[in-house]
Write a protein that holds these residues in place. Structure first.
Motif, PDB file in Angstrom:
ATOM      1  N   LEU A   1     -24.799   1.235  24.927  1.00 21.87           N
ATOM      2  CA  LEU A   1     -25.608  -0.054  25.615  1.00 21.87           C
ATOM      3  C   LEU A   1     -26.070  -1.005  24.600  1.00 21.87           C
ATOM      4  CD1 LEU A   1     -24.229   1.432  27.855  1.00 21.87           C
ATOM      5  CD2 LEU A   1     -26.636   0.585  28.968  1.00 21.87           C
ATOM      6  N   ALA A   2     -26.885  -2.180  24.488  1.00 19.41           N
ATOM      7  CA  ALA A   2     -27.994  -2.193  23.399  1.00 19.41           C
ATOM      8  C   ALA A   2     -29.277  -2.108  24.194  1.00 19.41           C
ATOM      9  CB  ALA A   2     -27.969  -3.895  23.485  1.00 19.41           C
ATOM     10  N   GLU A   3     -29.966  -1.372  23.148  1.00 19.97           N
ATOM     11  CA  GLU A   3     -31.020  -1.087  23.781  1.00 19.97           C
ATOM     12  C   GLU A   3     -32.400  -1.689  23.786  1.00 19.97           C
ATOM     13  OE1 GLU A   3     -32.941   1.813  20.547  1.00 19.97           O
ATOM     14  OE2 GLU A   3     -30.597   1.408  19.739  1.00 19.97           O
ATOM     15  N   ILE A   4     -32.716  -1.924  25.576  1.00 16.74           N
ATOM     16  CA  ILE A   4     -33.512  -2.412  25.088  1.00 16.74           C
ATOM     17  C   ILE A   4     -34.896  -2.208  25.424  1.00 16.74           C
ATOM     18  CG2 ILE A   4     -34.947  -3.818  28.071  1.00 16.74           C
ATOM     19  CD1 ILE A   4     -32.411  -2.732  29.449  1.00 16.74           C
ATOM     20  N   PRO A   5     -35.798  -3.642  24.705  1.00 20.38           N
ATOM     21  CA  PRO A   5     -36.801  -3.596  23.604  1.00 20.38           C
ATOM     22  C   PRO A   5     -37.885  -2.351  24.576  1.00 20.38           C
ATOM     23  CG  PRO A   5     -36.488  -5.545  23.963  1.00 20.38           C
ATOM     24  CD  PRO A   5     -35.225  -5.042  24.808  1.00 20.38           C
ATOM     25  N   LEU A   6     -39.160  -1.705  23.691  1.00 19.89           N
ATOM     26  CA  LEU A   6     -40.145  -1.184  24.955  1.00 19.89           C
ATOM     27  C   LEU A   6     -41.173  -2.129  25.304  1.00 19.89           C
ATOM     28  CD1 LEU A   6     -41.167   1.718  21.891  1.00 19.89           C
ATOM     29  CD2 LEU A   6     -39.389   1.683  24.017  1.00 19.89           C
ATOM     30  N   GLY A   7     -41.109  -1.656  26.114  1.00 19.78           N
ATOM     31  CA  GLY A   7     -42.637  -2.599  26.303  1.00 19.78           C
ATOM     32  C   GLY A   7     -41.768  -3.874  27.889  1.00 19.78           C
ATOM     33  N   SER A   8     -41.071  -4.164  27.313  1.00 20.88           N
ATOM     34  CA  SER A   8     -39.788  -5.677  28.340  1.00 20.88           C
ATOM     35  C   SER A   8     -40.000  -5.324  29.397  1.00 20.88           C
ATOM     36  CB  SER A   8     -38.693  -5.618  27.355  1.00 20.88           C
ATOM     37  OG  SER A   8     -37.859  -4.701  27.656  1.00 20.88           O
ATOM     38  N   LYS A   9     -40.178  -6.181  29.784  1.00 22.51           N
ATOM     39  CA  LYS A   9     -40.192  -5.954  31.761  1.00 22.51           C
ATOM     40  C   LYS A   9     -38.873  -5.340  32.640  1.00 22.51           C
ATOM     41  CE  LYS A   9     -40.623  -8.667  35.142  1.00 22.51           C
ATOM     42  NZ  LYS A   9     -40.617 -10.664  36.682  1.00 22.51           N
ATOM     43  N   GLU A  10     -38.008  -5.815  31.456  1.00 19.45           N
ATOM     44  CA  GLU A  10     -36.706  -4.839  31.817  1.00 19.45           C
ATOM     45  C   GLU A  10     -36.528  -3.030  31.314  1.00 19.45           C
ATOM     46  OE1 GLU A  10     -36.643  -7.734  31.045  1.00 19.45           O
ATOM     47  OE2 GLU A  10     -35.575  -8.975  32.005  1.00 19.45           O
TER      48      GLU A  10
ATOM     49  N   LYS B   1     -48.934  -0.946  18.229  1.00 20.28           N
ATOM     50  CA  LYS B   1     -47.975  -1.012  18.377  1.00 20.28           C
ATOM     51  C   LYS B   1     -47.641   0.010  19.226  1.00 20.28           C
ATOM     52  CE  LYS B   1     -45.315  -4.554  16.537  1.00 20.28           C
ATOM     53  NZ  LYS B   1     -45.478  -5.447  17.360  1.00 20.28           N
ATOM     54  N   LEU B   2     -46.217  -0.159  20.527  1.00 15.40           N
ATOM     55  CA  LEU B   2     -45.931   0.995  21.504  1.00 15.40           C
ATOM     56  C   LEU B   2     -44.988   1.862  20.221  1.00 15.40           C
ATOM     57  CD1 LEU B   2     -44.799  -1.453  24.568  1.00 15.40           C
ATOM     58  CD2 LEU B   2     -46.639   0.057  24.380  1.00 15.40           C
ATOM     59  N   GLU B   3     -44.266   1.872  19.243  1.00 15.30           N
ATOM     60  CA  GLU B   3     -43.428   2.052  18.623  1.00 15.30           C
ATOM     61  C   GLU B   3     -44.783   3.396  17.666  1.00 15.30           C
ATOM     62  OE1 GLU B   3     -39.812   3.304  17.964  1.00 15.30           O
ATOM     63  OE2 GLU B   3     -39.789   1.283  18.942  1.00 15.30           O
TER      64      GLU B   3
END
Lengths: 257, 173
Positions: free
Chosen positions: A224-233, A112-114
């Motif tokens: 701010l809601a956390e944008i998940p690691l690896g997502s396009k954003e 996992k990235l995490e």
């Protein structure tokens, strides 16, 4: 350059130790000694070394270079160019994501990235480019152009519990002003060199942190809601922030407040 | 022969395509849920601005604290550290950006609000409705503001915004 960031960090340390606004430019001798000691002896250097061990046993430079489609001797130059479009990914990816690709490519389970392992290997692989200048090319192809545009819009979009955006605290007109007692850093400045200095050891957290994780921490602090690691954003944000510091020297592991 | 070539191409494509192993979660739903509604003009409710000590005390508490959990002092009457669902109650943390009487460790992203009554109210430069709107949704008056949105996103209710406005406008010490 180093001096500047030392000064910033000293100021920050003073704040940490509970000093009030008036005392904020002073700090205890113990804190000063700790920071100086860490500059000489970055605790994350050990994690980078562990990353090297992991990387060598799981993947290896030859297999990694082959997966990326470059010569082994060109790895530093290639690494300095991330995030970038990578053919076998079919899209723009971060260094950490290329490690997942490489693990799959050599038939290892994909971590996992995490995971601590990926964080450490990311730091090691990036350190191969130490001394190089970040050379992201946001105009290299339509994929990069798209990600740059997306990154800017994610950076500027107000959202979350307080209606803030990254830009609320990192736009050029507020740089250097204070949020509480923290000076707002210029993400593009030489002394911050955001793209070239992460993964970095964060003294306030006693651990090594990647750039995307650091951005998640800003999101959390500002509701701010956390944008998940690896997502396009998230990858797009990394593109946008990296481009701000294009040309700054890579120095891994960094040392941050 | 043709079949062999096709197979070879398929094998090559398989080997080269690593897109499926990359961790790449979809963030669309998260961002959609987190989105902010459009800027909204609001009118303050009857009796909004008040000199009641209880009102000023609440405004002061919301102004100086980040959230109910981390606050050093207990909240005054009418405020709680936690929400009914058990989550911490967020406060205004206005002091992160504004100086004001008695502020500790204030920031300077926003204007200094010290001596606000004399400088801004008594001079006629501002009125209660302006202050209320600024706190409720500062985007109405300045689309590019760096200030937080406090009412139209549901962070606070109308009464709490009135508490804040009353505190900012009150004569202090």
């Amino acid at each position: 350059m180093r001096l500047l960031s030392v000064t910033t960090a000293l100021v920050c340390l003073a704040l940490l130790s509970g000093a009030n606004a008036e005392e904020k430019l002073s700090m205890s001798d113990a804190d000063k000694a700790m920071y100086t000691e860490m500059l000489e002896n970055n605790p994350a250097a050990m994690e980078v070394a562990e990353g090297e061990e992991l990387f060598t046993s799981l993947i290896g430079q030859a297999a990694y270079a082959k997966m990326l489609g470059v010569k082994e001797k060109d790895l530093p130059k290639t690494i300095a160019n991330f995030p970038r479009f990578v053919k076998p990914a079919g899209k723009v990816v971060t260094l950490s994501q290329t490690l997942q690709m490489a693990m799959a490519d050599v038939g290892k389970p994909v971590l996992k990235l995490e995971s601590k392992e990926v964080v450490k290997m990311t730091a090691y692989v990036k350190s191969l480019a130490n001394g190089q200048k970040t050379s992201i090319d946001v105009k290299a192809n339509p994929h990069m152009k798209e990600m740059m545009t997306l990154g800017q819009s994610v950076f500027e979009e107000r959202r979350g519990g307080r209606g803030l955006s990254c830009n609320s605290c990192h736009s050029s007109d507020v740089i250097g002003q204070r949020l509480r007692m923290q000076p707002l850093p210029d993400l593009g400045a030489k002394e911050t060199a955001a793209a070239g200095t992460w993964p970095a050891y964060r003294m306030t957290q006693s651990q090594m942190v990647t750039l995307d994780k650091r951005m998640q921490q800003c999101m959390k602090n500002a509701l701010l809601a956390e944008i998940p690691l690896g997502s396009k954003e998230m990858v797009a944000l990394e593109v946008y922030v990296t481009n701000k510091t294009k040309g700054n020297e890579i120095q891994i592991p960094g040392l941050k407040r | 022969m043709r079949k062999v070539i096709l197979l070879a191409i398929a094998a090559f494509l398989n080997a080269a395509d690593l897109s499926q192993v990359i961790e790449s979660p979809d963030a669309t739903a998260i961002l959609k849920k987190d989105a902010l509604s459009a800027a909204k003009a609001v009118t303050m409710i009857e009796g909004c601005i008040s000199n009641e000590p209880a009102v000023i005390a609440r405004g002061k508490y919301i102004f100086h604290n980040l959230n109910g959990k981390d606050a050093k002092e207990n909240p005054p009457e009418g405020l709680t550290r936690l929400l009914p669902d058990g989550k911490e109650k967020q406060m205004g943390n206005c002091v992160a950006c504004h100086n004001i009487e008695g502020a500790k460790g204030y920031g300077n992203i926003g204007p200094d609000l010290s001596n606000y009554k004399a400088l801004y109210m008594d001079s006629g430069a501002r009125n209660g409705q302006f202050v209320y709107q600024k706190i409720a949704d500062p985007r109405v008056d300045n689309a590019k503001t760096h200030m937080t949105v406090n009412l139209t996103n549901g962070l606070f209710n109308e009464r709490e915004v009135c508490d804040l406005a009353s505190y900012v406008m009150a004569t202090k010490k």
